[in-house]
Design an enzyme around this catalytic site. Structure first.
Site, PDB file in Angstrom:
ATOM      1  N   ARG A  96       0.844  -1.198   0.000  1.00  0.00           N
ATOM      2  CA  ARG A  96       0.000   0.000   0.000  1.00  0.00           C
ATOM      3  C   ARG A  96       0.881   1.250   0.000  1.00  0.00           C
ATOM      4  O   ARG A  96       2.088   1.154   0.128  1.00  0.00           O
ATOM      5  CB  ARG A  96      -0.949  -0.011   1.200  1.00  0.00           C
ATOM      6  CG  ARG A  96      -0.227  -0.044   2.544  1.00  0.00           C
ATOM      7  CD  ARG A  96      -1.225  -0.039   3.705  1.00  0.00           C
ATOM      8  NE  ARG A  96      -0.520  -0.214   4.966  1.00  0.00           N
ATOM      9  CZ  ARG A  96      -1.113  -0.257   6.161  1.00  0.00           C
ATOM     10  NH1 ARG A  96      -2.421  -0.158   6.254  1.00  0.00           N
ATOM     11  NH2 ARG A  96      -0.403  -0.415   7.254  1.00  0.00           N
ATOM     12  N   CYS A  99       3.294   8.627  -5.364  1.00  0.00           N
ATOM     13  CA  CYS A  99       4.076   9.839  -5.136  1.00  0.00           C
ATOM     14  C   CYS A  99       3.091  11.004  -5.016  1.00  0.00           C
ATOM     15  O   CYS A  99       2.200  11.151  -5.861  1.00  0.00           O
ATOM     16  CB  CYS A  99       5.014  10.025  -6.324  1.00  0.00           C
ATOM     17  SG  CYS A  99       5.791  11.643  -6.384  1.00  0.00           S
ATOM     18  N   ASN A 129      -5.171   7.313   4.211  1.00  0.00           N
ATOM     19  CA  ASN A 129      -4.857   6.602   5.440  1.00  0.00           C
ATOM     20  C   ASN A 129      -3.395   6.791   5.766  1.00  0.00           C
ATOM     21  O   ASN A 129      -2.521   6.460   4.964  1.00  0.00           O
ATOM     22  CB  ASN A 129      -5.139   5.095   5.288  1.00  0.00           C
ATOM     23  CG  ASN A 129      -5.033   4.359   6.616  1.00  0.00           C
ATOM     24  OD1 ASN A 129      -5.942   4.433   7.438  1.00  0.00           O
ATOM     25  ND2 ASN A 129      -3.924   3.671   6.836  1.00  0.00           N
ATOM     26  N   GLU A 130      -3.138   7.374   6.921  1.00  0.00           N
ATOM     27  CA  GLU A 130      -1.777   7.514   7.446  1.00  0.00           C
ATOM     28  C   GLU A 130      -0.782   8.018   6.404  1.00  0.00           C
ATOM     29  O   GLU A 130       0.128   7.284   5.986  1.00  0.00           O
ATOM     30  CB  GLU A 130      -1.285   6.194   8.046  1.00  0.00           C
ATOM     31  CG  GLU A 130      -2.005   5.820   9.319  1.00  0.00           C
ATOM     32  CD  GLU A 130      -1.347   4.660  10.074  1.00  0.00           C
ATOM     33  OE1 GLU A 130      -0.593   3.898   9.450  1.00  0.00           O
ATOM     34  OE2 GLU A 130      -1.578   4.546  11.280  1.00  0.00           O
ATOM     35  N   GLU A 167      -7.317   4.690  15.585  1.00  0.00           N
ATOM     36  CA  GLU A 167      -7.024   3.257  15.679  1.00  0.00           C
ATOM     37  C   GLU A 167      -6.375   3.012  17.034  1.00  0.00           C
ATOM     38  O   GLU A 167      -5.304   3.550  17.322  1.00  0.00           O
ATOM     39  CB  GLU A 167      -6.063   2.825  14.562  1.00  0.00           C
ATOM     40  CG  GLU A 167      -6.619   3.046  13.165  1.00  0.00           C
ATOM     41  CD  GLU A 167      -5.665   2.600  12.056  1.00  0.00           C
ATOM     42  OE1 GLU A 167      -4.637   1.957  12.364  1.00  0.00           O
ATOM     43  OE2 GLU A 167      -5.939   2.920  10.896  1.00  0.00           O
ATOM     44  N   TRP A 227       3.555  -5.847  13.701  1.00  0.00           N
ATOM     45  CA  TRP A 227       4.595  -5.146  12.941  1.00  0.00           C
ATOM     46  C   TRP A 227       5.821  -4.716  13.735  1.00  0.00           C
ATOM     47  O   TRP A 227       6.734  -4.131  13.175  1.00  0.00           O
ATOM     48  CB  TRP A 227       3.989  -3.940  12.230  1.00  0.00           C
ATOM     49  CG  TRP A 227       3.057  -3.106  13.055  1.00  0.00           C
ATOM     50  CD1 TRP A 227       1.692  -3.193  13.032  1.00  0.00           C
ATOM     51  CD2 TRP A 227       3.379  -2.085  14.010  1.00  0.00           C
ATOM     52  NE1 TRP A 227       1.141  -2.280  13.914  1.00  0.00           N
ATOM     53  CE2 TRP A 227       2.155  -1.588  14.525  1.00  0.00           C
ATOM     54  CE3 TRP A 227       4.569  -1.532  14.484  1.00  0.00           C
ATOM     55  CZ2 TRP A 227       2.091  -0.576  15.491  1.00  0.00           C
ATOM     56  CZ3 TRP A 227       4.512  -0.530  15.440  1.00  0.00           C
ATOM     57  CH2 TRP A 227       3.285  -0.063  15.931  1.00  0.00           C
ATOM     58  N   GLU A 245      -2.095  -8.875   7.729  1.00  0.00           N
ATOM     59  CA  GLU A 245      -2.244  -8.605   9.162  1.00  0.00           C
ATOM     60  C   GLU A 245      -2.932  -9.742   9.908  1.00  0.00           C
ATOM     61  O   GLU A 245      -3.635  -9.524  10.896  1.00  0.00           O
ATOM     62  CB  GLU A 245      -2.950  -7.261   9.352  1.00  0.00           C
ATOM     63  CG  GLU A 245      -2.067  -6.133   8.845  1.00  0.00           C
ATOM     64  CD  GLU A 245      -2.649  -4.731   8.980  1.00  0.00           C
ATOM     65  OE1 GLU A 245      -3.822  -4.594   9.359  1.00  0.00           O
ATOM     66  OE2 GLU A 245      -1.908  -3.772   8.688  1.00  0.00           O
ATOM     67  N   GLN A 246      -2.697 -10.973   9.441  1.00  0.00           N
ATOM     68  CA  GLN A 246      -3.366 -12.105  10.101  1.00  0.00           C
ATOM     69  C   GLN A 246      -2.882 -12.304  11.535  1.00  0.00           C
ATOM     70  O   GLN A 246      -3.555 -12.923  12.339  1.00  0.00           O
ATOM     71  CB  GLN A 246      -3.240 -13.378   9.280  1.00  0.00           C
ATOM     72  CG  GLN A 246      -1.841 -13.706   8.845  1.00  0.00           C
ATOM     73  CD  GLN A 246      -1.843 -14.897   7.901  1.00  0.00           C
ATOM     74  OE1 GLN A 246      -1.682 -16.018   8.343  1.00  0.00           O
ATOM     75  NE2 GLN A 246      -2.032 -14.658   6.608  1.00  0.00           N
ATOM     76  N   MET A 247      -1.705 -11.755  11.881  1.00  0.00           N
ATOM     77  CA  MET A 247      -1.214 -11.872  13.260  1.00  0.00           C
ATOM     78  C   MET A 247      -1.624 -10.680  14.126  1.00  0.00           C
ATOM     79  O   MET A 247      -1.166 -10.546  15.257  1.00  0.00           O
ATOM     80  CB  MET A 247       0.315 -11.985  13.263  1.00  0.00           C
ATOM     81  CG  MET A 247       0.879 -13.147  12.497  1.00  0.00           C
ATOM     82  SD  MET A 247       0.320 -14.722  13.155  1.00  0.00           S
ATOM     83  CE  MET A 247       1.279 -14.828  14.660  1.00  0.00           C
ATOM     84  N   HIS A 248      -2.464  -9.815  13.609  1.00  0.00           N
ATOM     85  CA  HIS A 248      -2.862  -8.592  14.322  1.00  0.00           C
ATOM     86  C   HIS A 248      -4.211  -8.820  14.994  1.00  0.00           C
ATOM     87  O   HIS A 248      -5.201  -9.121  14.339  1.00  0.00           O
ATOM     88  CB  HIS A 248      -2.958  -7.451  13.305  1.00  0.00           C
ATOM     89  CG  HIS A 248      -3.061  -6.082  13.908  1.00  0.00           C
ATOM     90  ND1 HIS A 248      -4.098  -5.687  14.724  1.00  0.00           N
ATOM     91  CD2 HIS A 248      -2.237  -5.014  13.792  1.00  0.00           C
ATOM     92  CE1 HIS A 248      -3.911  -4.420  15.077  1.00  0.00           C
ATOM     93  NE2 HIS A 248      -2.782  -3.999  14.536  1.00  0.00           N
TER      94      HIS A 248
END
Ligand code: GAL
Length: 645
Positions: free
Chosen positions: A103, A107, A141-142, A313, A321, A361-364
């Site tokens: 993601r 630029c 986003n961010e 969030e 991460w 992000e399966q570990m999140h």
């Protein structure tokens, strides 16, 4: 304060949406953020929009009584768009295009992407802008996440040249500002100038700093284009962006001028693991987060949002991460939520609703486990939702202590650290933490802010000081504490003609004749050890503390203090205690991990330590407090709140 959640209807079978929405409400959640990564589902092929699924998702959420925070999906341009227009991609520091596959692969300067961003923003804005359930908009986003503010693409080079022409008008002025004569780097026209890229050794620091300023301005104008469209399509809704922790790539105060609310994404454990603290500190706070880090960002984003801010969030469990990703202490998600309340957040929104069993992000963790049953945070959210009712109306006004935070200072000191460990952000956090260890509430504000009501003003370091700031500080009677390198550079990033601290001479009569950085582990002995940085100062003021070798470290006019070293905890405590006492502020020294925060007539105490704390040990009068939450005994990670007179 309301509770919210980040939800991705496109990740889950449609048959589950109704039940998801019902459970959100049952948990006490009233806001749902959706859509920030959904471009490939909204527009699966160029120009072919599929709104049907999103229409239905919004109806389900609205019917359940949830307010929606709708997003523009520009953080994730889809594959077909990149294939058609590879000029969208940002270029890395080696000049190579970054690739599709995660993601933020764009630029900020690209004309094609500017047009695409405006096109998709208008499409989503026109579709949902007037929907009664859409309460707010998040742009993108961010910005800046994954190191994406600076790009060295041909598009960025083109835009940089025109930015320079606006700034300098004449190429001769640029040559003077950048010191081009130094290594025969004079330019004959703006067309000859490139971004500072792949030079053999260091480039002109003024060139690099200007490129950072330019890159920041590009974020602002990219964002502003979306905001202008959303204002037309969705009148009356708050427009906001979700900033990050330790995010200094662009000037957040500046971007916020176009927004209604500042929000940030708070991951206390992930940030602790990523930070520069010692292993001991990281181990001690590994399940709670650093006692000052989260609060600092709450106070910063309250300043960025001119009083209006949210946590967009909130970490609900282990993230995926950081180098290590431990679970929070039981109760910690509740404590973090209450801490945001105490600092004045309008919304705390959890990331994410349900842990995804697939993709990056399966570990999140989420509020739900991958199987859809409650994760531990779900119970804490339900609990805190009912506690918020107990706390009632939340009032936060301006505080009395201001800490000046400056993005240009960060870029400048990154460009020319002079000592490997001279990190602006670390120094700021040390000043902030020192104030909090004295029990002070702090507002983090821009040097351009109105400072009139503050009684104590801290500038941990501010290499470029404006005449306006000097005038403001000179006109008031607030106590002021300046850290090292303040006033040490001009706007063009030169040493001031009359030596540092330049314009600050008007406030404190001293001159810095020489500076040295001290290697890690080296400590210059004295009343307070001087580490990392030592300035040699000429002045008629008698130093309040010196090294044994005779270098003054701490100068004081009775109202204005200047610290000529990287101050250790002892020096900071001494300087801030004096300043606060002279300013008439009550000072309450607190132990490691225990922190206070006032919110209207509520006083909160947070125990970030991994062991229990007894408030009576630190606030003698605590036994008689009128507690609304908790009591004098604070569990590890515990919180108490009482009505203060
Ligand atoms: C944030 C981001 C989210 C998600 C989250 C994971 O930086 O906005 O999309 O990736 O981190 O912690």
């Amino acid at each position: 304060m309301k509770l919210g959640v980040c939800y991705y209807p496109e990740h889950w079978p449609e048959g589950e949406w109704v039940e998801n929405a019902r459970r959100m409400r049952a948990m006490g959640i009233s806001r749902v953020r959706i859509g920030e990564f959904a471009w490939s589902r909204i527009e699966p092929d160029p120009g072919r929009f599929d709104w049907a699924w999103l229409d239905r998702a919004i109806e389900v959420l609205a019917k359940a009584g949830l307010d929606i925070v709708m997003c523009t999906p520009t953080a994730t341009p889809p594959k077909w768009l990149i294939d058609r227009h590879p000029d969208i991609l940002a270029h890395d520091v080696d000049g190579r295009p970054r690739r599709f596959g995660s993601r933020r692969h764009y630029c900020f300067s690209g004309r094609t992407y500017r047009a695409e961003s405006e096109r998709i923003t208008r499409a989503v804005g026109e579709r949902y802008g007037r929907h009664p359930a859409v309460a707010a908009w998040q742009t993108d986003n961010e910005y800046g996440c994954h190191d994406t503010v600076v790009s060295y693409s041909p598009e960025a080079a083109r835009a940089f040249r025109s930015w320079l022409e606006d700034r300098y008008k004449e190429i001769a002025s640029l040559n003077t500002a950048w010191g081009g004569v130094f290594w025969s780097q004079e330019y004959r026209s703006f067309d000859e100038v490139d971004p500072p890229l792949r030079a053999v050794t260091e480039g002109s620091p003024s060139h690099i700093l200007d490129f950072r300023r330019f890159a920041s301005d590009e974020v602002r104008s990219f964002n502003r284009a979306q905001v202008e469209i959303l204002r037309q399509c969705s009148p009356g809704r708050d427009i906001l962006h979700n900033y990050m922790g330790v995010s200094t790539g662009f000037d957040h105060f500046d971007v916020a001028k176009d927004l209604d609310v500042a929000t940030w994404d708070s991951y206390p454990l992930g940030f602790l693991e990523q930070g520069n603290w010692s292993d001991d500190v990281k181990s001690r706070f590994m399940r709670q987060g650093h006692p000052d880090f989260t609060a600092f960002h709450h106070d910063l984003y309250r300043g960025v949002g001119a009083g209006r801010w949210w946590v967009m969030e909130q970490q609900p469990g282990p993230v995926n991460w950081a180098p290590w990703n431990p679970a929070p202490l039981p109760g910690m998600v509740r404590t973090w939520t209450l801490e945001a309340y105490a600092h004045g957040a309008e919304v705390v929104s959890y990331f994410r609703w349900r842990q995804a069993p697939f993709a990056q992000e399966q570990m999140h963790a989420g509020l739900l486990r991958p199987d859809g049953s409650d994760a531990p945070a779900a119970r804490e959210v339900a609990q805190v939702a009912s506690e918020l009712e107990l706390l009632g109306e939340q009032t936060t006004g301006r505080g009395r202590v201001a800490l000046l935070f400056d993005y240009v200072a960060q870029w400048l000191l990154e460009t020319q650290p002079q000592g490997r460990d001279f990190g602006y952000f670390d120094l700021v956090l040390e000043f902030y933490a020192a104030a909090r260890r004295l029990g002070l509430d702090v507002d983090v504000v821009s040097p351009d802010a109105d400072l009139a009501d503050y009684q104590l003003i801290l500038a941990p370091s501010l290499p470029i000081v404006s005449q306006q700031l000097v005038d403001k500080l000179g006109a008031g009677d607030a106590q002021v504490v300046f850290g090292p390198r303040t006033g040490s550079r001009t706007e063009a990033m030169h040493i001031p003609a009359d030596l540092p601290p330049g314009l600050l001479h008007a406030l404190i009569p001293l001159r810095v004749s020489r500076v040295e950085s001290l290697r890690a582990g080296w400590s210059e002995p004295g009343a307070f050890p001087a580490t990392r940085w030592l300035e040699h100062v000429e002045t008629d003021l008698a130093p309040r503390a010196s090294t044994d070798s005779g270098h003054g470290l701490w100068f004081d006019t009775g109202r204005v203090q200047y610290l000529a070293t990287w101050p250790d905890e002892g020096l900071l405590e001494a300087a801030l205690t004096d300043a606060a006492s002279r300013a008439g502020l009550a000072v309450r020294p607190l132990p490691d991990g225990l922190r206070l925060r006032r919110c209207g007539d509520l006083q909160f105490a947070f125990n970030y330590a991994p062991e229990a704390a007894d408030l009576v040990d630190h606030l003698a009068e605590a036994a008689g407090f009128d507690f609304v939450l908790g009591g004098t005994q604070l569990e590890p990670g515990g919180v108490a709140a009482w009505r203060a007179s």
